[in-house]
Design a protein around this motif. Structure first.
Motif, mmCIF file in Angstrom:
data_model
loop_
_atom_site.group_PDB
_atom_site.id
_atom_site.type_symbol
_atom_site.label_atom_id
_atom_site.label_comp_id
_atom_site.label_asym_id
_atom_site.label_seq_id
_atom_site.Cartn_x
_atom_site.Cartn_y
_atom_site.Cartn_z
ATOM 1 N N GLY A 1 1.092 -3.279 -7.339
ATOM 2 C CA GLY A 1 0.110 -2.997 -8.372
ATOM 3 C C GLY A 1 0.084 -1.521 -8.690
ATOM 4 N N ALA A 2 -0.922 -1.111 -9.426
ATOM 5 C CA ALA A 2 -1.054 0.287 -9.826
ATOM 6 C C ALA A 2 -2.519 0.597 -10.079
ATOM 7 C CB ALA A 2 -0.225 0.572 -11.082
ATOM 8 N N VAL A 3 -2.866 1.866 -9.896
ATOM 9 C CA VAL A 3 -4.195 2.366 -10.228
ATOM 10 C C VAL A 3 -3.992 3.552 -11.156
ATOM 11 C CG1 VAL A 3 -6.357 3.308 -9.364
ATOM 12 C CG2 VAL A 3 -5.121 1.602 -8.012
ATOM 13 N N MET A 4 -4.551 3.456 -12.364
ATOM 14 C CA MET A 4 -4.297 4.449 -13.398
ATOM 15 C C MET A 4 -5.622 5.071 -13.841
ATOM 16 S SD MET A 4 -1.550 2.071 -15.458
ATOM 17 C CE MET A 4 -1.137 3.326 -16.666
ATOM 18 N N PHE A 5 -5.726 6.399 -13.692
ATOM 19 C CA PHE A 5 -6.928 7.140 -14.067
ATOM 20 C C PHE A 5 -6.707 7.824 -15.410
ATOM 21 C CE2 PHE A 5 -6.884 6.984 -9.446
ATOM 22 C CZ PHE A 5 -8.191 6.654 -9.138
ATOM 23 N N THR A 6 -7.755 7.839 -16.226
ATOM 24 C CA THR A 6 -7.736 8.555 -17.503
ATOM 25 C C THR A 6 -8.921 9.505 -17.535
ATOM 26 O OG1 THR A 6 -6.745 6.644 -18.618
ATOM 27 C CG2 THR A 6 -7.734 8.335 -20.009
ATOM 28 N N THR A 7 -8.664 10.768 -17.861
ATOM 29 C CA THR A 7 -9.738 11.764 -17.864
ATOM 30 C C THR A 7 -10.514 11.724 -19.180
ATOM 31 O OG1 THR A 7 -8.180 13.455 -18.624
ATOM 32 C CG2 THR A 7 -8.556 13.295 -16.252
ATOM 33 N N LYS A 8 -11.704 12.293 -19.157
ATOM 34 C CA LYS A 8 -12.591 12.311 -20.316
ATOM 35 C C LYS A 8 -12.048 13.227 -21.407
ATOM 36 C CE LYS A 8 -16.687 11.361 -17.483
ATOM 37 N NZ LYS A 8 -17.949 11.897 -16.924
ATOM 38 N N ASP A 9 -12.495 12.981 -22.639
ATOM 39 C CA ASP A 9 -12.115 13.760 -23.807
ATOM 40 C C ASP A 9 -13.366 14.267 -24.517
ATOM 41 O OD1 ASP A 9 -9.193 13.579 -23.936
ATOM 42 O OD2 ASP A 9 -9.538 11.427 -24.172
ATOM 43 N N PRO A 10 -13.256 15.329 -25.318
ATOM 44 C CA PRO A 10 -14.428 15.831 -26.053
ATOM 45 C C PRO A 10 -15.092 14.771 -26.913
ATOM 46 C CG PRO A 10 -12.641 17.429 -26.158
ATOM 47 C CD PRO A 10 -12.074 16.192 -25.525
ATOM 48 N N ALA A 11 -14.280 13.945 -27.584
ATOM 49 C CA ALA A 11 -14.835 12.949 -28.498
ATOM 50 C C ALA A 11 -15.684 11.903 -27.796
ATOM 51 C CB ALA A 11 -13.703 12.266 -29.267
ATOM 52 N N ASP A 12 -15.543 11.775 -26.482
ATOM 53 C CA ASP A 12 -16.363 10.814 -25.750
ATOM 54 C C ASP A 12 -17.847 11.153 -25.799
ATOM 55 O OD1 ASP A 12 -13.928 9.742 -25.022
ATOM 56 O OD2 ASP A 12 -13.894 10.677 -23.045
ATOM 57 N N PHE A 13 -18.180 12.407 -26.121
ATOM 58 C CA PHE A 13 -19.572 12.863 -26.093
ATOM 59 C C PHE A 13 -20.088 13.308 -27.461
ATOM 60 C CE2 PHE A 13 -17.569 13.685 -22.015
ATOM 61 C CZ PHE A 13 -18.455 13.124 -21.128
ATOM 62 N N LEU A 14 -19.232 13.278 -28.487
ATOM 63 C CA LEU A 14 -19.593 13.846 -29.778
ATOM 64 C C LEU A 14 -19.642 12.782 -30.858
ATOM 65 C CD1 LEU A 14 -17.248 16.979 -29.592
ATOM 66 C CD2 LEU A 14 -19.687 16.866 -28.985
ATOM 67 N N LYS A 15 -20.353 13.095 -31.952
ATOM 68 C CA LYS A 15 -20.344 12.218 -33.106
ATOM 69 C C LYS A 15 -18.936 12.117 -33.674
ATOM 70 C CE LYS A 15 -25.106 13.346 -34.444
ATOM 71 N NZ LYS A 15 -25.979 13.954 -35.491
ATOM 72 N N GLU B 1 -8.059 1.960 -14.338
ATOM 73 C CA GLU B 1 -7.405 0.681 -14.610
ATOM 74 C C GLU B 1 -6.679 0.240 -13.346
ATOM 75 O OE1 GLU B 1 -4.950 -1.196 -18.348
ATOM 76 O OE2 GLU B 1 -4.447 0.822 -17.706
ATOM 77 N N ILE B 2 -7.096 -0.905 -12.788
ATOM 78 C CA ILE B 2 -6.515 -1.420 -11.554
ATOM 79 C C ILE B 2 -5.667 -2.641 -11.901
ATOM 80 C CG2 ILE B 2 -7.006 -2.343 -9.268
ATOM 81 C CD1 ILE B 2 -9.720 -0.889 -9.430
ATOM 82 N N ILE B 3 -4.382 -2.513 -11.700
ATOM 83 C CA ILE B 3 -3.424 -3.569 -12.039
ATOM 84 C C ILE B 3 -3.003 -4.271 -10.767
ATOM 85 C CG2 ILE B 3 -1.220 -4.099 -13.134
ATOM 86 C CD1 ILE B 3 -1.464 -1.343 -14.550
ATOM 87 N N LYS B 4 -3.165 -5.583 -10.723
ATOM 88 C CA LYS B 4 -2.739 -6.374 -9.574
ATOM 89 C C LYS B 4 -1.410 -7.049 -9.909
ATOM 90 C CE LYS B 4 -7.457 -7.299 -7.977
ATOM 91 N NZ LYS B 4 -8.465 -8.336 -7.647
ATOM 92 N N GLY B 5 -0.415 -6.793 -9.088
ATOM 93 C CA GLY B 5 0.925 -7.298 -9.360
ATOM 94 C C GLY B 5 1.759 -6.240 -10.039
ATOM 95 N N ALA B 6 3.056 -6.504 -10.142
ATOM 96 C CA ALA B 6 3.987 -5.521 -10.689
ATOM 97 C C ALA B 6 3.754 -5.306 -12.182
ATOM 98 C CB ALA B 6 5.430 -5.977 -10.465
ATOM 99 N N GLU C 1 0.821 -1.197 0.000
ATOM 100 C CA GLU C 1 0.000 0.000 0.000
ATOM 101 C C GLU C 1 0.858 1.250 0.000
ATOM 102 O OE1 GLU C 1 -2.338 -0.793 3.433
ATOM 103 O OE2 GLU C 1 -0.749 -0.287 4.844
ATOM 104 N N ALA C 2 0.164 2.386 0.141
ATOM 105 C CA ALA C 2 0.804 3.712 0.144
ATOM 106 C C ALA C 2 1.656 3.852 -1.103
ATOM 107 C CB ALA C 2 1.590 3.915 1.428
ATOM 108 N N ASP C 3 2.906 4.284 -0.984
ATOM 109 C CA ASP C 3 3.735 4.553 -2.159
ATOM 110 C C ASP C 3 4.226 3.289 -2.858
ATOM 111 O OD1 ASP C 3 3.328 7.095 -1.349
ATOM 112 O OD2 ASP C 3 5.433 7.652 -1.154
ATOM 113 N N ARG C 4 3.887 2.116 -2.320
ATOM 114 C CA ARG C 4 4.256 0.855 -2.988
ATOM 115 C C ARG C 4 3.221 0.434 -4.023
ATOM 116 N NH1 ARG C 4 6.049 -1.016 2.816
ATOM 117 N NH2 ARG C 4 8.279 -0.523 2.703
ATOM 118 N N VAL C 5 2.161 1.218 -4.153
ATOM 119 C CA VAL C 5 1.186 1.050 -5.230
ATOM 120 C C VAL C 5 1.182 2.350 -6.030
ATOM 121 C CG1 VAL C 5 -1.251 0.744 -5.809
ATOM 122 C CG2 VAL C 5 -0.237 -0.594 -3.938
#
Length: 791
Positions: free
Chosen positions: A158-172, A141-146, A97-101
């Motif tokens: 492990g790691a937890v990786m967040f990706t923010t939204k983009d304009p194209a996610d809501f548009l044609k 994205e939740i990664i279990k293990g190195a 935990e903490a900085d080891r993830v």
């Protein structure tokens, strides 16, 4: 188990197909980009390991997730590290935990933890790792293990990786278009009201996105009556807290050509907690009354350039440049009735209270420039999926503390800047990586291999070095420049025994470079008396250690997967070995010489003198089993199951206290044929924490804190039922709602109660055998959101 795109598509089509927006549904019909479509097609920054859980914005919305805790509620083997006050301290994955993830946001690392062990028992300061509002998130994205290839230093457990939204996610997919939505949400467990505005537009060659979210709420309830007004450690309900947050995400993209895009991003996050520390206020002792104000601010500016070149070197290029500033402040205000004139300038009493303020903060500024490439190559009957890239990152880390004292008339008596616990430090990182996935034997066999090289350099500044502005005093003369470098790698293979059955295996090496919190703790001295001649001498009682080795991991995992049109099932077993764990130890210097010091008012003679210093200590082994499955019972019914069991021991054979008890989640979803509404029932069962795993008193390797059985025993097994669903009231008006802990069960999370107690426990003195009730989880509670698409 990692879910392949086809499985994700099945889940979306059959169980959580409620459109995130009307426009997204239309785009799906003509192969445009919905959130889930982008989630599947963006591969450059995604992990290629086999054990990954991916949560899309649609999934989080369907579950009613409004916080980090909500997001991982149904992911066995993962919990929050909750130390209260200014924010969470990361995630616990497989007992690390903490900085080891590792935690990243659009590839940018979250700040280091600066949480001094000497402060933890008194809860004056909590330097969390920051957070991100889920309304701005496209996927988690939740990664279990190195997986150091994707996440870099810190991705040991492990790691937890967040990706923010983009304009194209809501548009044609093409042409001018606009989308707008307003959303209101309510979280019953904290009485939180949430309002969010989303606006996206494409006009000509410009795309833009604006997501603004405001939250106002209170402390998260426990299971007990929220009207408890008791002061002191026997209080069974959480301390009163007012929470406010604002989060703004803005993006503008210029579509320069049909293959090139230049984007600008800005994020602004502000969060404030006003706390009445009633559990720390007994009305008669040293804290007559205590309150706190915590702030967590984040600002980010970024540029992003993408080029779908299709040339001999790469198919696409992504270049990013980011600047991010994290500021975390903890201000603690105390009224005292027993202060002395030497401290407050006057005597203090219950009728003439004096005041004290501890104001502590850390600032971490981070710059990052990265280049990422991908390339598909067919040669010699083999298909290669290549990703490679490089990055430069530099952080400036600063910590400070100011103590103020007022007399009983409100007159300021003293204001002092404490010597810093850590020096101002400049951290510089260089990274290069390459990963290749090869498919052969008519795609029945795939081989994956990756290598990454990281170099870290820390340059600390003390009061007598650099620009002379650092308040850190290197009294023991032990601080210096530190360098770490390491190659890391991953190897994996998957073989299809039949069209439905496959076996897979992977092995990976991870590492974590020591942080400022690890290396540069207090470098301090004390005065003692040499018995032989009665001389008073100054000796070190605390040393920094810039010569620490990086922590390392070796992760081995084997699995089997079955995949048909209606059933997906995966089972895996893993063994993770961690070495060079960083801890602190006491050493004896100048043995053979007798020294005397005053302890408890009496002289005590010792052979030599002792000092404390961080060291690398031994090994930890964690092993376990994980299961995940999905079964399409009928066209409208989908069942899911997930299970995780972990166990771990250190090099002395002692159980690792931070291991989370075994947990299983089973769910059943019905989606109406019209796809206008769906309903899900999830049952969560977690085993108790075996007393043999913490005994009479076990040290938590992450924090050096004592686990107290009388409190830890609260982590009994529990079974919960949650029911939630969504309904499209009209094509533009959408409702999600859920009832959580339907049967109002009293239950506790191990990762919280193990930090409560006495002695050296993290929440020393603030909890009693009765007061442990305030660490319970919420009873029956509701959450709902209503959104309206106005464009």
């Amino acid at each position: 188990m990692r879910l392949h795109p086809s499985l994700l598509a099945l889940a979306v089509a059959s169980s959580i197909a409620t459109p995130l927006t009307t426009r997204a549904a239309a785009a799906d019909a003509d192969a445009a980009s919905t959130l889930d479509t982008i989630h599947v097609t963006e591969t450059r920054k995604k992990s290629d390991t086999q054990n990954v859980t991916r949560l899309s914005a649609r999934t989080l919305q369907q579950q009613g997730a409004q916080s980090m805790d909500d997001a991982i509620r149904y992911v066995p083997g993962v919990e929050m590290v909750d130390l209260g006050r200014a924010g969470f301290n990361g995630f616990n994955i497989r007992g690390l935990e903490a900085d080891r993830v590792a935690i990243t946001l659009d590839g940018l690392s979250f700040p280091q933890s600066l949480d001094p062990g000497s402060y933890q028992p008194y809860e004056f300061f909590r330097s969390g790792r920051g957070s991100v509002d889920l309304e701005a998130v496209k996927s988690v994205e939740i990664i279990k293990g190195a997986d150091a290839i994707t996440a870099g230093s810190g991705a040991l457990g492990g790691a937890v990786m967040f990706t923010t939204k983009d304009p194209a996610d809501f548009l044609k997919a093409t042409g001018n278009d606009s989308f707008g939505s307003v959303k209101y949400g309510y979280t019953g467990s904290s009485s939180e009201n949430m309002g969010s505005l989303t606006f996206a537009n494409r006009t000509g060659r410009f795309e833009s996105l604006l997501v603004y979210t405001r939250r106002d709420g209170h402390e998260t309830e426990g299971w007990y009556d929220t009207t408890d007004a008791l002061l002191g450690p026997d209080r069974r309900t959480p301390d009163p807290m007012d929470r406010r947050s604002d989060n703004l995400l803005a993006k503008v993209n210029f579509l320069a050509t049909g293959t090139q895009t230049l984007g600008v991003i800005y994020e602004r996050a502000r969060a404030t907690n006003d706390i009445d520390n009633w559990t720390r206020s007994d009305g008669v002792g040293s804290y007559y009354f205590r309150s706190a104000v915590d702030r967590s601010d984040r600002d980010r500016y970024g540029l992003k350039y993408t080029w779908k070149a299709g040339n001999a070197l790469f198919d696409s290029l992504e270049a990013t440049a980011d600047y991010q500033k994290n500021y975390i402040q903890g201000q603690t205000n105390v009224q005292v009735a027993n202060g002395t004139a030497a401290t407050y300038g006057t005597r203090c009493s219950t009728t003439a209270l004096c005041s004290r303020q501890e104001n502590r903060w850390d600032t971490q500024k981070r710059n990052r420039v990265a280049l990422d490439f991908d390339k598909q190559v067919d040669t010699g009957g083999l298909h290669h999926d290549l990703v490679y890239g490089a990055a430069w990152q530099q952080a400036k880390i600063h910590w400070n503390s100011v103590d103020s004292r007022w007399g009983n008339t409100g007159t300021l008596y003293s204001r002092e800047t404490d010597p810093s616990l850590w020096p101002d430090t400049r951290e510089t990182d260089l990274t290069a990586y390459l990963r290749d996935r090869v498919r052969l034997l008519d795609d029945r066999l795939s081989l994956t291999g990756g290598v990454r090289y990281d170099s870290y350099k820390y340059v600390p500044q003390t009061a007598t070095t650099g620009n002379g502005q650092s308040g850190y005093q290197d009294k023991a003369g032990s601080v210096g420049t530190s360098r770490f470098s390491s190659p890391t790698w991953n190897l994996g293979t998957e073989f299809k025994l039949t069209d439905a059955n496959s076996l897979w295996a992977q092995v990976g090496r991870g590492f974590r470079a020591p942080g400022v919190n690890d290396m540069y703790g207090s470098s301090s001295t004390t005065q003692i008396t040499r018995v032989s001649d009665g001389a008073t001498v100054t000796v070190a009682d605390g040393r920094s250690n810039p010569d620490l080795d990086a922590e390392r991991s070796l992760n081995l995992e084997l699995g089997w997967r079955y995949q048909s049109d209606r059933l997906r099932l995966g089972v895996s077993a893993f063994r993770d070995k961690y070495s060079n764990f960083i801890d602190s130890a006491q050493f004896v210097a100048d043995a053979g010489t007798a020294y005397s010091k005053i302890v408890g008012g009496k002289p005590v003679v010792t052979d030599g003198y002792t000092y404390t210093m961080p060291i690398n200590r031994g090994e930890v082994v964690v092993k376990g089993v994980e299961v995940e499955g999905m079964w399409l019972l009928a066209d409208d019914w989908l069942a899911r199951v997930a299970y995780s069991y972990n166990e771990g021991k250190d090099n002395d054979g002692q159980p690792l206290a931070s291991i989370i008890p075994a947990k299983a989640v089973a769910g059943l979803t019905y989606t109406a044929p019209s796809r206008r509404w769906s309903l899900t029932a999830n049952v969560t069962h977690q085993d108790r924490k075996d007393p043999a795993d913490y005994g009479k008193s076990v040290t938590n390797s992450s924090y050096g804190a004592e686990v107290v059985p009388v409190y830890a025993s609260k982590a009994r097994e529990y079974t919960l039922l949650d029911i939630f669903g969504s309904y499209d009231l009209t094509p533009r008006l959408h409702l999600t709602a859920g009832v959580y802990n339907v049967f109002d069960k009293e239950y506790y999370l191990w990762n919280r109660v193990r930090t409560a107690g006495a002695g050296t426990a993290i929440f020393q003195g603030a909890t009693s055998a009765v007061g442990i009730g305030r660490w319970s989880q919420p009873g029956r509670n509701v959450r709902f959101t209503v959104s309206y698409d106005f464009l």
